[in-house]
Design a protein around this motif. Structure first.
Motif, PDB file in Angstrom:
ATOM      1  N   ARG A  92       0.814  -1.217   0.000  1.00 59.87           N
ATOM      2  CA  ARG A  92       0.000   0.000   0.000  1.00 59.87           C
ATOM      3  C   ARG A  92       0.844   1.262   0.000  1.00 59.87           C
ATOM      4  O   ARG A  92       0.320   2.366  -0.131  1.00 59.87           O
ATOM      5  N   LYS A  93       2.132   1.104   0.218  1.00 63.70           N
ATOM      6  CA  LYS A  93       3.040   2.259   0.311  1.00 63.70           C
ATOM      7  C   LYS A  93       2.538   3.285   1.336  1.00 63.70           C
ATOM      8  O   LYS A  93       2.607   4.482   1.133  1.00 63.70           O
ATOM      9  N   LYS A  94       1.991   2.772   2.426  1.00 59.87           N
ATOM     10  CA  LYS A  94       1.596   3.633   3.536  1.00 59.87           C
ATOM     11  C   LYS A  94       2.299   3.139   4.796  1.00 59.87           C
ATOM     12  O   LYS A  94       2.417   1.936   5.003  1.00 59.87           O
ATOM     13  N   ALA A  95       2.724   4.078   5.613  1.00 63.27           N
ATOM     14  CA  ALA A  95       3.529   3.735   6.794  1.00 63.27           C
ATOM     15  C   ALA A  95       2.684   3.145   7.921  1.00 63.27           C
ATOM     16  O   ALA A  95       1.550   3.544   8.134  1.00 63.27           O
ATOM     17  N   ILE A  96       3.271   2.173   8.612  1.00 61.20           N
ATOM     18  CA  ILE A  96       2.759   1.744   9.912  1.00 61.20           C
ATOM     19  C   ILE A  96       3.892   1.906  10.918  1.00 61.20           C
ATOM     20  O   ILE A  96       5.026   1.498  10.645  1.00 61.20           O
ATOM     21  N   VAL A  97       3.612   2.539  12.050  1.00 61.75           N
ATOM     22  CA  VAL A  97       4.573   2.620  13.150  1.00 61.75           C
ATOM     23  C   VAL A  97       3.883   1.976  14.359  1.00 61.75           C
ATOM     24  O   VAL A  97       2.676   2.145  14.544  1.00 61.75           O
ATOM     25  N   VAL A  98       4.658   1.237  15.155  1.00 55.95           N
ATOM     26  CA  VAL A  98       4.062   0.485  16.251  1.00 55.95           C
ATOM     27  C   VAL A  98       4.680   0.895  17.600  1.00 55.95           C
ATOM     28  O   VAL A  98       5.902   1.019  17.713  1.00 55.95           O
ATOM     29  N   HIS A  99       3.822   1.137  18.565  1.00 58.01           N
ATOM     30  CA  HIS A  99       4.272   1.249  19.958  1.00 58.01           C
ATOM     31  C   HIS A  99       3.864  -0.040  20.659  1.00 58.01           C
ATOM     32  O   HIS A  99       2.725  -0.487  20.521  1.00 58.01           O
ATOM     33  N   SER A 100       4.795  -0.636  21.391  1.00 56.85           N
ATOM     34  CA  SER A 100       4.438  -1.832  22.143  1.00 56.85           C
ATOM     35  C   SER A 100       4.999  -1.762  23.548  1.00 56.85           C
ATOM     36  O   SER A 100       6.199  -1.566  23.754  1.00 56.85           O
ATOM     37  N   LEU A 101       4.109  -1.981  24.478  1.00 54.74           N
ATOM     38  CA  LEU A 101       4.498  -2.031  25.880  1.00 54.74           C
ATOM     39  C   LEU A 101       5.475  -3.173  26.131  1.00 54.74           C
ATOM     40  O   LEU A 101       6.248  -3.141  27.083  1.00 54.74           O
ATOM     41  N   TYR A 102       5.435  -4.168  25.262  1.00 54.85           N
ATOM     42  CA  TYR A 102       6.257  -5.370  25.468  1.00 54.85           C
ATOM     43  C   TYR A 102       7.536  -5.348  24.647  1.00 54.85           C
ATOM     44  O   TYR A 102       8.197  -6.366  24.502  1.00 54.85           O
ATOM     45  N   ASN A 103       7.893  -4.184  24.108  1.00 52.45           N
ATOM     46  CA  ASN A 103       9.073  -4.089  23.263  1.00 52.45           C
ATOM     47  C   ASN A 103      10.327  -4.620  23.940  1.00 52.45           C
ATOM     48  O   ASN A 103      11.111  -5.340  23.333  1.00 52.45           O
ATOM     49  N   SER A 104      10.496  -4.292  25.225  1.00 57.15           N
ATOM     50  CA  SER A 104      11.728  -4.701  25.900  1.00 57.15           C
ATOM     51  C   SER A 104      11.792  -6.214  26.099  1.00 57.15           C
ATOM     52  O   SER A 104      12.858  -6.760  26.368  1.00 57.15           O
ATOM     53  N   GLU A 105      10.666  -6.900  25.953  1.00 59.83           N
ATOM     54  CA  GLU A 105      10.655  -8.363  26.105  1.00 59.83           C
ATOM     55  C   GLU A 105      11.078  -9.072  24.828  1.00 59.83           C
ATOM     56  O   GLU A 105      11.189 -10.296  24.798  1.00 59.83           O
ATOM     57  N   LYS A 106      11.267  -8.276  23.759  1.00 58.57           N
ATOM     58  CA  LYS A 106      11.749  -8.780  22.478  1.00 58.57           C
ATOM     59  C   LYS A 106      10.961  -9.979  21.936  1.00 58.57           C
ATOM     60  O   LYS A 106      11.554 -11.000  21.543  1.00 58.57           O
ATOM     61  N   PRO A 107       9.625  -9.897  21.874  1.00 59.41           N
ATOM     62  CA  PRO A 107       8.876 -11.001  21.258  1.00 59.41           C
ATOM     63  C   PRO A 107       9.180 -11.068  19.758  1.00 59.41           C
ATOM     64  O   PRO A 107       9.508 -10.054  19.135  1.00 59.41           O
ATOM     65  N   HIS A 108       9.065 -12.249  19.199  1.00 62.76           N
ATOM     66  CA  HIS A 108       9.435 -12.467  17.804  1.00 62.76           C
ATOM     67  C   HIS A 108       8.571 -11.640  16.852  1.00 62.76           C
ATOM     68  O   HIS A 108       9.056 -11.159  15.818  1.00 62.76           O
ATOM     69  N   SER A 109       7.304 -11.447  17.194  1.00 63.23           N
ATOM     70  CA  SER A 109       6.419 -10.689  16.299  1.00 63.23           C
ATOM     71  C   SER A 109       6.953  -9.278  16.051  1.00 63.23           C
ATOM     72  O   SER A 109       6.863  -8.764  14.931  1.00 63.23           O
ATOM     73  N   LEU A 110       7.533  -8.676  17.063  1.00 64.57           N
ATOM     74  CA  LEU A 110       8.034  -7.308  16.889  1.00 64.57           C
ATOM     75  C   LEU A 110       9.291  -7.297  16.038  1.00 64.57           C
ATOM     76  O   LEU A 110       9.510  -6.386  15.237  1.00 64.57           O
TER      77      LEU A 110
ATOM     78  N   TYR B  68      11.709  -6.491  10.556  1.00 67.12           N
ATOM     79  CA  TYR B  68      12.239  -7.134   9.349  1.00 67.12           C
ATOM     80  C   TYR B  68      11.589  -6.529   8.096  1.00 67.12           C
ATOM     81  O   TYR B  68      12.219  -6.339   7.066  1.00 67.12           O
ATOM     82  N   TYR B  69      10.310  -6.200   8.210  1.00 70.73           N
ATOM     83  CA  TYR B  69       9.599  -5.580   7.087  1.00 70.73           C
ATOM     84  C   TYR B  69       9.777  -4.051   7.065  1.00 70.73           C
ATOM     85  O   TYR B  69       9.143  -3.366   6.287  1.00 70.73           O
ATOM     86  N   GLY B  70      10.589  -3.541   7.955  1.00 75.18           N
ATOM     87  CA  GLY B  70      10.806  -2.090   7.979  1.00 75.18           C
ATOM     88  C   GLY B  70       9.766  -1.322   8.765  1.00 75.18           C
ATOM     89  O   GLY B  70       9.673  -0.101   8.649  1.00 75.18           O
ATOM     90  N   VAL B  71       8.954  -2.033   9.550  1.00 79.68           N
ATOM     91  CA  VAL B  71       7.987  -1.337  10.407  1.00 79.68           C
ATOM     92  C   VAL B  71       8.662  -1.075  11.752  1.00 79.68           C
ATOM     93  O   VAL B  71       8.964  -2.011  12.482  1.00 79.68           O
ATOM     94  N   PRO B  72       8.939   0.175  12.085  1.00 82.46           N
ATOM     95  CA  PRO B  72       9.643   0.426  13.349  1.00 82.46           C
ATOM     96  C   PRO B  72       8.737   0.201  14.554  1.00 82.46           C
ATOM     97  O   PRO B  72       7.536   0.445  14.489  1.00 82.46           O
ATOM     98  N   VAL B  73       9.329  -0.281  15.636  1.00 81.97           N
ATOM     99  CA  VAL B  73       8.582  -0.558  16.867  1.00 81.97           C
ATOM    100  C   VAL B  73       9.304   0.115  18.034  1.00 81.97           C
ATOM    101  O   VAL B  73      10.527  -0.008  18.149  1.00 81.97           O
ATOM    102  N   TYR B  74       8.561   0.830  18.866  1.00 82.37           N
ATOM    103  CA  TYR B  74       9.169   1.513  19.994  1.00 82.37           C
ATOM    104  C   TYR B  74       8.445   1.180  21.285  1.00 82.37           C
ATOM    105  O   TYR B  74       7.232   1.038  21.307  1.00 82.37           O
ATOM    106  N   GLY B  75       9.224   1.084  22.352  1.00 78.09           N
ATOM    107  CA  GLY B  75       8.631   0.881  23.672  1.00 78.09           C
ATOM    108  C   GLY B  75       8.093   2.187  24.229  1.00 78.09           C
ATOM    109  O   GLY B  75       7.265   2.187  25.126  1.00 78.09           O
TER     110      GLY B  75
END
Lengths: 724, 724
Positions: free
Chosen positions: B413-431, B436-443
């Motif tokens: 779609r050439k539209k950005a997704i940015v993700v905030h995750s409370l669980y970022n520091s737990e390093k789950p594989h989904s994040l 890997y797809y270039g979607v940045p994730v921040y705690g």
């Protein structure tokens, strides 16, 4: 009765107890058992005989022992009946989890009312509804079902379950800190923010209070309680819902009104609350304030092992209003003696490689810096904690030595140290040691600066603390009988506002300098009145049906002789009638023209959360275009009125610019205080508007005064403004 | 010659090579060998025969093969000789690590000059001195000795070694991103910021440029280059040294002048640079901009699984100027169809438990939201990534599924997704998958919002991009011969400023509407001149020795007849002589009194980093007290002049308030452009000051004009302002 029975409950009934592991009625009992709650646990569910080995009851009233608190995990519509049942039993408090009450609309509001009424009848205090629950970590009384919430000395009070989860997770993963209590206030249907606050103030184990707020039902009582609390315990608060979208989101979330942010921030800070705007800083600010003494003199030093971090830290702290003074010469000499030639020793201090082969030199520097009597605290930025990782493992031991020494230094000197470390995420032991001594460590430079900033802010507040701030009104105490009559007459005549002449009369009754206006009802009377006044005069229409006189062409200025006055009278009356055919004309006001001076405006209105607030600003273009105004929750003291004057950007105008003499600030402060007094005296006043007031070198002139009344049926003070 | 030989060197001499592991001359060779640099490595040290198995040379000139770059790891005082040696060999570039040059004072400056001269003679380009070095990650050419710097598509350009270390560490620990190049610019003695920038612009592997700046030597060239670069590649920049203390710290750090922050920020943003003020946001902003397409329409949606985060995000994004529009009805209906009844679907979207037992519903929601043509990007906030941790492990698979789908969605779609995750520091594989797809994730919720904000900001910039901005002057091209004569005469008479009459004449030559002032030298002449002017006149003293006429009581206003004019003439001349005995009196200026209007001021000055800048603001109290002014680096276009007008807070005054007619903004814009043209025409001008200018409903009046000249010996354009 306080909240002791609720928050320190010695026995719990779980209404809606369940054997299904995904249900809250299961999770809560599991957690209570797992975490070792020592009170009695009574599952309630008519369909079960026992749950997790505990006998299960068909209703609360069947429970044999005493029940302090009922956790109500059943759907919204069942809650009134559950409370009836609890009432039979003599339950003292209930935590109501269900959504579907006041936050969802009309039907929900009605249901919430029903619940409140049931609770009132049986003297049951309620947490919620629409809450994630409550945890008393000291008693392992965990009614949220969230395992492993860390214990500590911070009380957590939020209006959002996922913000609570965020903060608890942050505490667990990134600090050695934890909580005494967690309460999700939910809809605040019964127990309000200020009651929790009072409870936490009295709790000996709570050292700081951490709050996330979207909107409050009784803002004024909260402020008054916070003002008392912050004298001894810091409160850190983030209030969201500033933007329209944010308000909308908060609205659909808790049904609370997200109030005017400008007023809210000012009011919170006046009560000594540390207001946080960046959610990353919320937990760290509470961690720091619960661990370290405030900075007494607003002056700190920065110790760095590289220029970039020191530069950013100096910028950020300066923005936060903290001073970074030059160290005294003796201190500089001592630092020079242990650091290499290239080191900067004035402040910020840059060790310039002086710690490379021995990071325990950090502790030597800290010791020297903190013995400078001019320095109230120390921010260390850079690589500390990472020497052992980056250079040689043996350096880690020296870092640990430094950590022990710096930790003890904080205790013995009673001065704060906050540490930023690039290696925080690597969790070196030295940083954990610092935390053990209560020295907070952050991987974010900005957060570390902010934490130093809040220690300084709280220190400034405590220093300026005077037990005179009052957020509650003594309604009507200062009302004048004649003033009451003026208002009663307006109501009797079915008017929603006072006439200008009445409004000015009311001000005069309360000691404000009002011009000797004369109300006349004929051109001849007008001419005579004008003749008795020195200098030119102004004529203004007086009609209960015309609020904006200029729109009706009802004003004539600068009239200097009889002929002009008579002509003006006739024109004004004609215009007013043309403007509104059936307008009741009470007459025309003849006033002296006002001498030159600085134009200001003063107004009051009713804020959704805090009740009456006052606004002050310089008038004309400044208020209309620049919006250079300031607000305070009423009532205010003389000191606060003075601060209002000085915090507008344009305030130097009052001191006289371009060689002018200063204007009469004292008279202006008195007028602001009069407004405060009048709002307190007459709860019937909805809005008061003095626009403009002309401040002269001596004295001032109220050119126009408007007072709008509340509808007569609402003249009782709103709950938001009620006395505590 | 570009920087190819330096930054892509195919062979390296290490001057000061060493066998001691703590020495830089050891670490660099070790790293080059370990990381597999394929070019030739030549250790240089007269005391060694071989180092780490490589033959060691006594001098650079003894090396048998070609040498592109020399890493000079020897002390400052040895550097000129080393460069002579390099020159003999035909080395193309040198990286000079030593401190002790321009940043340390006079002796250091002299040494730096010596080094520059040696380099110039032998055509050696220099990085540094006072730098941590340079890394070309594509060629494993690591001259910093910092192992494991991650490879990627961001070019890193900093003025502080520890900020570079911070950013590299952050990339390594918290992202999947890395770098193409790192350069520490050090003292910028030879190669300047803009040259590196041009190189990175041309580098096909660099997708974004990340900068930390304390001060620049040639700000104007940098802006011009940045303006070109940001058309295709984003630049993210943090400039520290705003506060006095910060400047002091930056000063002792790199010897650079930390410039006026207000001017700098405005200039950077005009060149399309994303200016970051919070250091936590610096790397994330670069990560996001190098990974995702900018938001095209400034409109985004928020998807949350809880109210608190959505509320804070809406507040923060609104503050950042991003719109959060209501989703269209079709989109809302589609969301309702897959979410529970309590869900909010307008925007922010709150799933209200709809993802609890199947977090892959996040991807369904994202798909629906991003197909709304009105929505340019999506911010997801809350617990995503933590469902598998918090609830049940099986949910992690669904999160991974959602991550795959959302990652592909961004590409298709050439539209950005940015993700905030409370669980970022737990390093789950989904994040990790999302990254890997270039979607940045921040705690951090704040950082996630800021990253969405910079995507929108860059999108707004690109949309408004017009290839007309020019940061360089065509010095003198538009000078008028008569104008040059005026300036030459002033110099010839030893004056450092033009007379008011000369200044106004100069403005007239460039088309500005100057009043028909007459310079007279007798009371009689004055009276005659006044008679020829319609309406009242003003008289002002004209003297090269009196710059501030009012101070010398040298002004008389509102003179309406011959007698008044003659008297005023005599008084003015007398006062001027009394004010300064030997003042040279050129005469008296007779001008028409200016009609009423809006008072504005326009001025120019020379900024340390960017050369000539122009200031505009509304005059009087607004500029003196509120400081409601705006700055631009010159020259400017009509569009920029228009923006200056509209970005002052007080600008509505020009449109007419309280029912007034609008004022002549076109004439004002023309005058600002005339100032720009004059600065370009006459490099001799140091400062130009029009205070006040009165803007009328039609036209404007320049009441006073001052032009201060540079000392004659400095009339060549400063390097900061030179043409590229």
């Amino acid at each position: 009765m306080g909240l002791d029975y609720v928050l320190n409950a010695r026995s719990v009934a779980v209404v809606g107890a369940s054997k299904v592991p995904t249900k809250r009625g299961f999770q809560t009992i599991r957690t209570l058992l797992d975490e070792g709650y020592e009170g009695a646990i009574y599952p309630v569910n008519p369909k079960e005989k026992s749950i997790m080995g505990l006998p299960c009851y068909a209703s609360v009233s069947e429970i044999p022992g005493e029940v302090d608190v009922a956790l109500v995990a059943t759907p919204a519509r069942t809650v009134p009946a559950v409370l009836e049942d609890c009432g039979q039993k003599g339950v003292k408090g209930a935590v109501i989890l269900a959504t579907g009450f006041g936050e969802t609309g009309k039907a929900g509001k009605a249901l919430e009312k029903e619940v409140l009424s049931a609770a009132g009848t049986h003297h049951i205090r309620l947490i919620g509804p629409n809450t994630s629950g409550m945890i008393n970590l000291k008693a392992n009384l965990n009614l949220v079902g969230l395992h492993d919430t860390p214990k500590g000395d911070i009380a957590l009070l939020t209006q959002s379950g996922n913000m609570a989860l965020t903060l608890i997770t942050e505490a667990k993963l990134k600090s050695r800190k934890g909580f005494t209590y967690y309460v999700g206030v939910g809809n605040e249907a019964d127990i309000r923010f200020h009651e929790y606050l009072e409870f936490f103030q009295q709790d000996p184990d709570t050292r700081a209070i951490l709050m996330y707020v979207e909107g409050m039902r009784e803002g004024r009582k909260f402020l008054q309680q916070a003002y008392r609390t912050t004298e001894t315990k810091p409160i850190v608060l983030l209030k969201s819902g500033r933007s329209t979208k944010g308000k909308q989101s908060a609205g659909s979330h808790t049904g609370a009104l997200a109030g005017m942010s400008e007023v809210a921030k000012g009011a919170f800070e006046r009560a000594g609350i540390i207001v946080i705007e960046n959610s990353d800083e919320l937990f760290p600010a509470a961690e720091t304030l619960s661990s370290l003494p405030p900075i007494k003199n607003n002056r700190i030093a920065i110790l760095a092992d590289g220029g970039g971090h020191a530069t950013i830290a100096a910028d950020t702290l300066t923005d936060l209003g903290v001073e970074i003074p030059e160290l005294d010469e003796k201190t500089q000499r001592k630092l020079q003696a242990i650091l290499p030639g290239g080191a900067a020793v004035r402040n910020p201090v840059d060790v310039a490689g002086g710690t490379d082969d021995n990071p325990s030199v950090f502790a030597d520097c800290a010791n020297i810096i903190l013995s400078d009597p001019n320095i109230g605290g120390l921010l260390i930025v850079g690589l500390f904690g990472g020497y052992g990782i980056r250079f040689a493992a043996s350096l880690a031991m020296m870092e640990e030595d430094a950590a022990h020494r710096m930790g003890k230094m904080v205790k013995s000197r009673k001065k704060a140290i906050v540490v930023h470390s690039l290696y925080n995420s690597e969790k070196p032991h030295s940083l954990d040691l610092l935390r053990y001594y209560g020295v907070p460590v952050y991987g974010s430079l900005d957060v570390a600066c902010k934490c130093m900033g809040v220690l300084a802010q709280y220190g400034r507040y405590l220093k300026s603390y005077h037990a005179v701030t009052n957020f509650v009104f003594n309604w009507g105490a200062k009302a004048k009988p004649e003033g009451k009559k003026i208002i009663d007459r307006a109501y009797a005549e079915g008017r929603g506002a006072l006439l200008e002449s009445e409004a000015k009369h009311l001000f005069k009754l309360h000691g404000a300098p009002v011009t000797c206006d004369v109300l006349v009802t004929s051109a001849e009377e007008a001419a005579n009145a004008a003749a008795a006044i020195e200098g030119p005069v102004a004529l203004k229409i007086v009609s209960p049906d015309i609020l904006h006189k200029s729109d009706a062409d009802g004003v004539r200025l600068n009239l200097t002789n009889k002929k002009q006055v008579k002509k003006a009278y006739a024109e004004i009356v004609r215009s007013a009638k043309a403007y509104q055919k059936d307008a009741r004309i009470e007459g025309v006001l003849v006033s002296p023209m006002v001498a030159k001076g600085v134009e200001v405006i003063i107004g009051t209105k009713i804020d959704d959360q805090f009740g009456p607030v006052i606004m002050y600003g310089l008038g004309g273009v400044l208020v209309e275009i620049i919006k250079d105004v300031t607000f305070r929750v009423l009532p205010i003291t003389r000191r606060t009125a003075q601060r209002m004057l000085s915090e507008t950007k344009s305030h130097p105008i009052l001191d006289g610019v371009r060689g002018e003499r200063p204007y009469d600030k004292k008279a202006l402060v008195n007028l602001i205080l009069t407004c405060s007094e009048m709002i307190e005296a007459y709860p019937q006043i909805h809005e008061l508007d003095l626009n403009p007031v002309i401040v002269h070198h001596e004295g001032l002139s109220i050119v126009d005064a408007r007072i709008i009344l509340k509808p007569q049926e609402e003249t009782q003070p709103s709950p938001a403004a009620e006395a505590v």
